[in-house]
Design a protein around this motif. Structure first.
Motif, PDB file in Angstrom:
ATOM      1  N   ARG A 317       4.843  52.487   6.556  1.00 44.15           N
ATOM      2  CA  ARG A 317       5.019  51.565   7.665  1.00 44.15           C
ATOM      3  C   ARG A 317       4.351  52.105   8.931  1.00 44.15           C
ATOM      4  N   PRO A 318       3.959  51.226   9.844  1.00 45.51           N
ATOM      5  CA  PRO A 318       3.559  51.700  11.177  1.00 45.51           C
ATOM      6  C   PRO A 318       4.776  52.256  11.898  1.00 45.51           C
ATOM      7  N   VAL A 319       4.551  53.181  12.804  1.00 45.62           N
ATOM      8  CA  VAL A 319       5.660  53.756  13.570  1.00 45.62           C
ATOM      9  C   VAL A 319       6.324  52.659  14.394  1.00 45.62           C
ATOM     10  N   ARG A 320       7.643  52.588  14.313  1.00 45.88           N
ATOM     11  CA  ARG A 320       8.375  51.589  15.077  1.00 45.88           C
ATOM     12  C   ARG A 320       9.799  52.077  15.308  1.00 45.88           C
ATOM     13  N   LEU A 321      10.382  51.626  16.399  1.00 51.43           N
ATOM     14  CA  LEU A 321      11.741  52.011  16.743  1.00 51.43           C
ATOM     15  C   LEU A 321      12.767  50.977  16.294  1.00 51.43           C
ATOM     16  N   ASP A 322      12.321  49.776  15.986  1.00 52.34           N
ATOM     17  CA  ASP A 322      13.237  48.700  15.613  1.00 52.34           C
ATOM     18  C   ASP A 322      14.156  49.130  14.481  1.00 52.34           C
ATOM     19  N   GLY A 323      15.462  48.938  14.687  1.00 51.71           N
ATOM     20  CA  GLY A 323      16.432  49.208  13.641  1.00 51.71           C
ATOM     21  C   GLY A 323      16.841  50.648  13.484  1.00 51.71           C
ATOM     22  N   LEU A 324      16.240  51.562  14.240  1.00 49.23           N
ATOM     23  CA  LEU A 324      16.558  52.993  14.098  1.00 49.23           C
ATOM     24  C   LEU A 324      17.641  53.453  15.055  1.00 49.23           C
ATOM     25  N   SER A 325      18.022  52.624  15.997  1.00 51.16           N
ATOM     26  CA  SER A 325      19.040  52.982  16.989  1.00 51.16           C
ATOM     27  C   SER A 325      18.660  54.245  17.762  1.00 51.16           C
ATOM     28  N   VAL A 326      17.406  54.313  18.150  1.00 50.60           N
ATOM     29  CA  VAL A 326      16.959  55.451  18.965  1.00 50.60           C
ATOM     30  C   VAL A 326      17.511  55.293  20.383  1.00 50.60           C
ATOM     31  N   PRO A 327      18.248  56.278  20.888  1.00 52.24           N
ATOM     32  CA  PRO A 327      18.825  56.152  22.227  1.00 52.24           C
ATOM     33  C   PRO A 327      17.743  55.951  23.290  1.00 52.24           C
ATOM     34  N   GLN A 328      18.025  55.069  24.218  1.00 51.97           N
ATOM     35  CA  GLN A 328      17.130  54.811  25.345  1.00 51.97           C
ATOM     36  C   GLN A 328      17.880  55.101  26.633  1.00 51.97           C
ATOM     37  N   VAL A 329      17.192  55.638  27.620  1.00 51.77           N
ATOM     38  CA  VAL A 329      17.839  55.956  28.887  1.00 51.77           C
ATOM     39  C   VAL A 329      18.058  54.659  29.643  1.00 51.77           C
ATOM     40  N   GLY A 330      19.325  54.229  29.684  1.00 51.30           N
ATOM     41  CA  GLY A 330      19.670  52.988  30.369  1.00 51.30           C
ATOM     42  C   GLY A 330      20.872  53.192  31.257  1.00 51.30           C
ATOM     43  N   GLY A 331      21.841  52.305  31.187  1.00 50.16           N
ATOM     44  CA  GLY A 331      23.011  52.407  32.047  1.00 50.16           C
ATOM     45  C   GLY A 331      23.920  53.552  31.653  1.00 50.16           C
ATOM     46  N   ALA A 332      24.470  54.223  32.598  1.00 51.65           N
ATOM     47  CA  ALA A 332      25.377  55.336  32.363  1.00 51.65           C
ATOM     48  C   ALA A 332      26.816  54.878  32.534  1.00 51.65           C
TER      49      ALA A 332
END
Length: 333
Positions: A317-332
């Motif tokens: 597959r091409p590299v993708r973040l969809d569905g992996l639940s990779v943490p993103q820096v958002g609201g604290a």
């Protein structure tokens, strides 16, 4: 990334023993005549065990301090061990000159070797410069702690460390750095303890914050995702991949990489059914954790999880973040 491994050893006496060693060897076996990429060489514990089991091994690591362990294995297995300096996120490119690869092992996180070196700044239990850089280059943890805006710092601690009291910790850090730059590990640990307190028997209050800073400094989630997809590109049908992770955020990424259906939304019987994604990894073994004997020897193994799977014939597959639940820096919190 280096390996989490058993302390109290050195290159001359032999490599550290990493966690779940026997289980990793079993997951990648049979090994006689196989070529294995150890994408997180560290102190060389996995590499040595794989070599002793009959495999040829290509070690990869970005930490320049692994050199004595590389020299030790090169001397013991000159025909079957090679080393390439670099990151495991590029393991397919780094391993390409060595021909067909049968298996890959990745041990995610900071190693005991790194934790035990106060000057590396990974541990809140030892006083040292607030560094945390595995490659010894780029921005350090001190740069983040002293330069990030308060909200950005809080968001980072929450997203990468799951620290529920991130806003209060960030507030105390900013107040302290307004007096003088925060330069050492114990200084930061004391600030965090002052911010949220410490109950007897609980983990050190700085545990999650130090984890978050280390992950941010070294781009560990990006490295992990890139490394997993690099292994998928590298291995052909029947190739084996074993990944040892040390906290729930990493383990969740690995789990959903191997089995994308685990991360998808529950399908409604009222909506058209979508075809399941072709499986790149099958079968996927059940998660394995350390047993009582290993935990008695090495308490750091308590959070280790091994996941392994076998490559199918489906195209990578091409590299993708969809569905992996990779943490993103958002609201604290």
């Amino acid at each position: 990334m280096g390996k989490r491994s058993m302390p109290d050893s050195d290159a001359a006496a032999g490599p550290h023993r990493p966690v779940l060693l026997d289980e990793v060897v079993a997951a990648l076996g049979p090994l006689v005549g196989c070529t294995v990429v150890d994408g997180t060489f560290g102190a060389g514990g996995y590499s040595r065990a794989l070599l002793e089991a009959g495999a040829s091994v290509i070690g990869i690591d970005r930490d320049p301090t692994v050199a004595p362990h590389v020299e030790a294995l090169t001397a013991d297995f000159p025909q079957r061990f090679s080393f390439v300096a670099g990151t495991f996120s590029e393991l397919d490119q780094l391993a390409q000159p060595f021909g067909a690869i049968d298996a890959v092992v990745l041990d995610i996180g900071v190693s005991s070797m790194q934790l035990d070196q106060a000057e590396r700044g990974f541990s809140f239990m030892r006083d040292g410069p607030l560094d945390m850089r595995m490659s010894r280059s780029g921005p350090s943890a001190a740069d983040l702690v002293n330069e990030l805006e308060q909200d950005d710092l809080a968001n980072l601690l929450y997203a990468f460390g799951e620290e529920r009291k991130s806003r209060r910790i960030a507030q105390f850090i900013v107040a302290a750095r307004n007096e003088a730059p925060i330069a050492t590990t114990l200084e930061l640990a004391r600030i965090i303890e002052k911010a949220i307190g410490r109950k007897p028997g609980d983990a050190h209050p700085a545990t999650r914050s130090f984890q978050a800073l280390r992950i941010a400094v070294n781009g560990e989630f990006d490295q992990l995702v890139e490394g997993l997809f690099a292994a998928e590109r590298l291995l052909s049908e029947g190739g084996r991949l074993a990944v040892v992770s040390f906290h729930s955020l990493e383990d969740r990424i690995v789990k959903r990489f191997f089995d994308p259906d685990k991360g998808g939304p529950t399908a409604s019987r009222h909506l058209p059914q979508m075809a399941a994604e072709a499986r790149r990894w099958h079968p996927v073994a059940k998660a394995v954790k350390s047993g009582e004997a290993e935990l008695a020897q090495n308490p750091r193994a308590r959070s280790a999880v091994l996941r392994s799977a076998i490559r199918t014939s489906e195209a990578a597959r091409p590299v993708r973040l969809d569905g992996l639940s990779v943490p993103q820096v958002g609201g604290a919190a």
